[in-house]
Scaffold this active site. Sequence first.
Site, PDB file in Angstrom:
ATOM      1  N   LYS A 225       2.200  -3.816   6.878  1.00 25.17           N
ATOM      2  CA  LYS A 225       2.595  -3.883   5.452  1.00 25.17           C
ATOM      3  C   LYS A 225       4.118  -3.744   5.322  1.00 25.17           C
ATOM      4  O   LYS A 225       4.753  -4.461   4.545  1.00 25.17           O
ATOM      5  CB  LYS A 225       1.904  -2.782   4.651  1.00 25.17           C
TER       6      LYS A 225
ATOM      7  N   SER B 245       0.843  -1.199   0.000  1.00 21.36           N
ATOM      8  CA  SER B 245       0.000   0.000   0.000  1.00 21.36           C
ATOM      9  C   SER B 245       0.873   1.242   0.000  1.00 21.36           C
ATOM     10  O   SER B 245       2.001   1.230   0.534  1.00 21.36           O
ATOM     11  CB  SER B 245      -0.848  -0.016   1.275  1.00 21.36           C
TER      12      SER B 245
ATOM     13  N   TYR C 191      -1.616  -0.887  10.947  1.00 22.03           N
ATOM     14  CA  TYR C 191      -1.907  -1.456   9.615  1.00 22.03           C
ATOM     15  C   TYR C 191      -0.714  -1.214   8.677  1.00 22.03           C
ATOM     16  O   TYR C 191      -0.198  -2.144   8.052  1.00 22.03           O
ATOM     17  CB  TYR C 191      -3.184  -0.836   9.031  1.00 22.03           C
TER      18      TYR C 191
HETATM   19  P1  NAD Z   1     -10.983  -7.043   1.215  1.00 22.39           P
HETATM   20  O1  NAD Z   1     -11.243  -7.022   2.667  1.00 22.39           O
HETATM   21  O2  NAD Z   1     -12.128  -6.833   0.288  1.00 22.39           O
HETATM   22  O3  NAD Z   1     -10.267  -8.412   0.802  1.00 22.39           O
HETATM   23  C1  NAD Z   1      -9.388  -9.083   1.670  1.00 22.39           C
HETATM   24  C2  NAD Z   1      -9.837 -10.545   1.710  1.00 22.39           C
HETATM   25  O4  NAD Z   1      -8.969 -11.266   2.571  1.00 22.39           O
HETATM   26  C3  NAD Z   1     -11.255 -10.723   2.241  1.00 22.39           C
HETATM   27  O5  NAD Z   1     -11.997 -11.499   1.317  1.00 22.39           O
HETATM   28  C4  NAD Z   1     -11.066 -11.444   3.577  1.00 22.39           C
HETATM   29  O6  NAD Z   1     -12.151 -12.318   3.840  1.00 22.39           O
HETATM   30  C5  NAD Z   1      -9.758 -12.172   3.347  1.00 22.39           C
HETATM   31  N1  NAD Z   1      -8.989 -12.438   4.564  1.00 22.39           N
HETATM   32  C6  NAD Z   1      -8.624 -11.564   5.547  1.00 22.39           C
HETATM   33  N2  NAD Z   1      -7.928 -12.210   6.496  1.00 22.39           N
HETATM   34  C7  NAD Z   1      -7.813 -13.515   6.097  1.00 22.39           C
HETATM   35  C8  NAD Z   1      -7.197 -14.660   6.662  1.00 22.39           C
HETATM   36  N3  NAD Z   1      -6.565 -14.624   7.837  1.00 22.39           N
HETATM   37  N4  NAD Z   1      -7.288 -15.822   5.987  1.00 22.39           N
HETATM   38  C9  NAD Z   1      -7.935 -15.890   4.799  1.00 22.39           C
HETATM   39  N5  NAD Z   1      -8.548 -14.841   4.236  1.00 22.39           N
HETATM   40  C10 NAD Z   1      -8.485 -13.660   4.874  1.00 22.39           C
HETATM   41  O7  NAD Z   1      -9.826  -5.972   0.935  1.00 22.39           O
HETATM   42  P2  NAD Z   1      -9.268  -5.418  -0.445  1.00 22.39           P
HETATM   43  O8  NAD Z   1      -9.623  -3.980  -0.544  1.00 22.39           O
HETATM   44  O9  NAD Z   1      -9.604  -6.344  -1.548  1.00 22.39           O
HETATM   45  O10 NAD Z   1      -7.703  -5.472  -0.134  1.00 22.39           O
HETATM   46  C11 NAD Z   1      -6.892  -6.542  -0.576  1.00 22.39           C
HETATM   47  C12 NAD Z   1      -5.463  -6.275  -0.123  1.00 22.39           C
HETATM   48  O11 NAD Z   1      -5.014  -5.025  -0.665  1.00 22.39           O
HETATM   49  C13 NAD Z   1      -5.291  -6.152   1.393  1.00 22.39           C
HETATM   50  O12 NAD Z   1      -4.086  -6.786   1.757  1.00 22.39           O
HETATM   51  C14 NAD Z   1      -5.206  -4.660   1.624  1.00 22.39           C
HETATM   52  O13 NAD Z   1      -4.462  -4.349   2.776  1.00 22.39           O
HETATM   53  C15 NAD Z   1      -4.506  -4.197   0.358  1.00 22.39           C
HETATM   54  N6  NAD Z   1      -4.775  -2.775   0.038  1.00 22.39           N
HETATM   55  C16 NAD Z   1      -6.063  -2.359  -0.127  1.00 22.39           C
HETATM   56  C17 NAD Z   1      -6.314  -0.997  -0.388  1.00 22.39           C
HETATM   57  C18 NAD Z   1      -7.736  -0.494  -0.540  1.00 22.39           C
HETATM   58  O14 NAD Z   1      -7.940   0.729  -0.472  1.00 22.39           O
HETATM   59  N7  NAD Z   1      -8.737  -1.344  -0.773  1.00 22.39           N
HETATM   60  C19 NAD Z   1      -5.255  -0.097  -0.517  1.00 22.39           C
HETATM   61  C20 NAD Z   1      -3.947  -0.566  -0.375  1.00 22.39           C
HETATM   62  C21 NAD Z   1      -3.721  -1.928  -0.106  1.00 22.39           C
HETATM   63  N1  UFG Z   2     -12.758  11.591   3.009  1.00 26.18           N
HETATM   64  C1  UFG Z   2     -13.767  12.474   3.357  1.00 26.18           C
HETATM   65  N2  UFG Z   2     -14.904  11.943   3.889  1.00 26.18           N
HETATM   66  C2  UFG Z   2     -15.097  10.604   4.085  1.00 26.18           C
HETATM   67  C3  UFG Z   2     -14.048   9.715   3.715  1.00 26.18           C
HETATM   68  C4  UFG Z   2     -12.885  10.258   3.189  1.00 26.18           C
HETATM   69  O1  UFG Z   2     -13.636  13.687   3.207  1.00 26.18           O
HETATM   70  O2  UFG Z   2     -16.148  10.196   4.583  1.00 26.18           O
HETATM   71  C5  UFG Z   2     -11.525  12.146   2.409  1.00 26.18           C
HETATM   72  C6  UFG Z   2     -10.267  11.885   3.237  1.00 26.18           C
HETATM   73  O3  UFG Z   2     -10.087  12.895   4.197  1.00 26.18           O
HETATM   74  C7  UFG Z   2      -9.194  11.871   2.135  1.00 26.18           C
HETATM   75  C8  UFG Z   2      -9.916  11.296   0.910  1.00 26.18           C
HETATM   76  O4  UFG Z   2     -11.305  11.481   1.170  1.00 26.18           O
HETATM   77  O5  UFG Z   2      -8.799  13.187   1.832  1.00 26.18           O
HETATM   78  C9  UFG Z   2      -9.651   9.812   0.697  1.00 26.18           C
HETATM   79  O6  UFG Z   2      -9.905   9.109   1.906  1.00 26.18           O
HETATM   80  P1  UFG Z   2      -9.983   7.503   1.963  1.00 26.18           P
HETATM   81  O7  UFG Z   2     -10.317   7.113   3.355  1.00 26.18           O
HETATM   82  O8  UFG Z   2     -10.870   6.995   0.878  1.00 26.18           O
HETATM   83  O9  UFG Z   2      -8.504   7.028   1.560  1.00 26.18           O
HETATM   84  P2  UFG Z   2      -7.108   7.321   2.250  1.00 26.18           P
HETATM   85  O10 UFG Z   2      -6.227   7.947   1.227  1.00 26.18           O
HETATM   86  O11 UFG Z   2      -7.251   8.030   3.541  1.00 26.18           O
HETATM   87  O12 UFG Z   2      -6.604   5.855   2.605  1.00 26.18           O
HETATM   88  C10 UFG Z   2      -6.584   4.775   1.638  1.00 26.18           C
HETATM   89  C11 UFG Z   2      -6.768   3.456   2.378  1.00 26.18           C
HETATM   90  C12 UFG Z   2      -5.600   3.233   3.309  1.00 26.18           C
HETATM   91  C13 UFG Z   2      -4.316   3.300   2.517  1.00 26.18           C
HETATM   92  C14 UFG Z   2      -4.222   4.614   1.761  1.00 26.18           C
HETATM   93  C15 UFG Z   2      -3.011   4.670   0.875  1.00 26.18           C
HETATM   94  O13 UFG Z   2      -7.970   3.475   3.122  1.00 26.18           O
HETATM   95  O14 UFG Z   2      -5.692   1.949   3.857  1.00 26.18           O
HETATM   96  O15 UFG Z   2      -5.381   4.797   0.948  1.00 26.18           O
HETATM   97  O16 UFG Z   2      -3.037   3.588   0.009  1.00 26.18           O
HETATM   98  F1  UFG Z   2      -3.276   3.229   3.379  1.00 26.18           F
END
Ligand code: NAD
Ligand code: UFG
Length: 336
Positions: A152, A124, A148
């Site tokens: 990572k 991330s 978190y």
């Molecule tokens: P998500 O929660 O939709 O998917 C994660 C999946 O992992 C889920 O289906 C959950 O059931 C499964 N899971 C969690 N713990 C587990 C375990 N112990 N054993 C087996 N399965 C397990 O999340 P996502 O948005 O698809 O994110 C996927 C990956 O990308 C994550 O590692 C997350 O940290 C990373 N990531 C996501 C974002 C974002 O904004 N969505 C940003 C940066 C990184």
């Molecule tokens: N925001 C609002 N109102 C809301 C939600 C978000 O104004 O209800 C704003 C936040 O302040 C920010 C922007 O929208 O300026 C984006 O916020 P998000 O929560 O959607 O995303 P972030 O960039 O804060 O964080 C995301 C993931 C984190 C990850 C990060 C960098 O949630 O896990 O991107 O990859 F670490």
Amino acid sequence: MNILLTGGSGYIGSHAALVLAQAGHAVVLYDNLCNSRADVAQRLAQISGHPVPLVQGDMRDTDLLARTLRQHHIAAVLHFAGLKAVGESVAEPLAYYDNNVGGTLSLLRAMQGVGVRTLVFSSSATVYGEPRYLPIDEAHPTSATNPYGRSKLHIEEMLADLVASDAAWRVACLRYFNPVGAHASGLIGENPRGVPHNLLPFVAQVAIGRRPSLDVFGQDYPTPDGTGVRDYIHVMDLAEGHLAALDFLAGHSGWHAFNLGTGQGHSVLEMVRAFEAASGRAVPCRIVGRRAGDVASCYASAEKARTMLDWQARRALDDMCASTWNWQQQNEKISS
Ligand code: NAD
Ligand code: UFG
């Protein structure tokens, strides 16, 4: 190639599974369903026309992982499984280290035991901490501001140590910026439990009438309109980045980090306006105070992925919003 996707029924994993299946790979999902639903596998089979087996299991079950790797003749693993809520990680750090770091350790042990040494890890942009310069490239210093993010970073470092110990490993850490959007079918997408923490799912729930208005966290940032700027990337572009990373690893061993972003920043108010245009619905906003831990601006340099992976994001903001809206409307029927 036979590919295991841990967390494969989740938001990003399901889109990556689709892209891989459509590219001719045989995919197997491994998920404990703590944040997703079993019917995702059937939906993926429906869209792709290929069978998509789901093994229901936990990352910390090393024996089941090893059996799954053997049974399905897996050649590479895409590792999405993990917990991802920043606030929850502050309240329950041990759960995050156990699940994310412990789960990855268990996976690596299983892979090593079976002799599978190709891994793409879901990292991330959070590993960059507070941005020191923009756009953020892969040489930007890493740090963590919450458990978190630290989980990572620990995983990235653990992977680097492993690669240093055995040159047969091929590892790509993909540092995602802000994934949004959904597949055009509207059959898979992001399904947050409870109140969404992320901007676009919240905006979509306001547009559909589930919530009265969006709280905009701060309008006093040093950005063009005062609201936070982020690098939103379509989840289908992100999914295609995984295919590109796998192709790259076929020709390169070692540990590699890549940003997956567009290189473009958009403010909260720009996102709201784009969503209103895509949905034809009003999204009432309330300006409130800043959210703790937020930064003003964060966006990627996507150059390394462009030159080394031959990948770049292609989908524009209107597609990100329109596909989110399409999914939100379909999903409203599923969840009601
Ligand atoms: P998500 O929660 O939709 O998917 C994660 C999946 O992992 C889920 O289906 C959950 O059931 C499964 N899971 C969690 N713990 C587990 C375990 N112990 N054993 C087996 N399965 C397990 O999340 P996502 O948005 O698809 O994110 C996927 C990956 O990308 C994550 O590692 C997350 O940290 C990373 N990531 C996501 C974002 C974002 O904004 N969505 C940003 C940066 C990184
Ligand atoms: N925001 C609002 N109102 C809301 C939600 C978000 O104004 O209800 C704003 C936040 O302040 C920010 C922007 O929208 O300026 C984006 O916020 P998000 O929560 O959607 O995303 P972030 O960039 O804060 O964080 C995301 C993931 C984190 C990850 C990060 C960098 O949630 O896990 O991107 O990859 F670490």
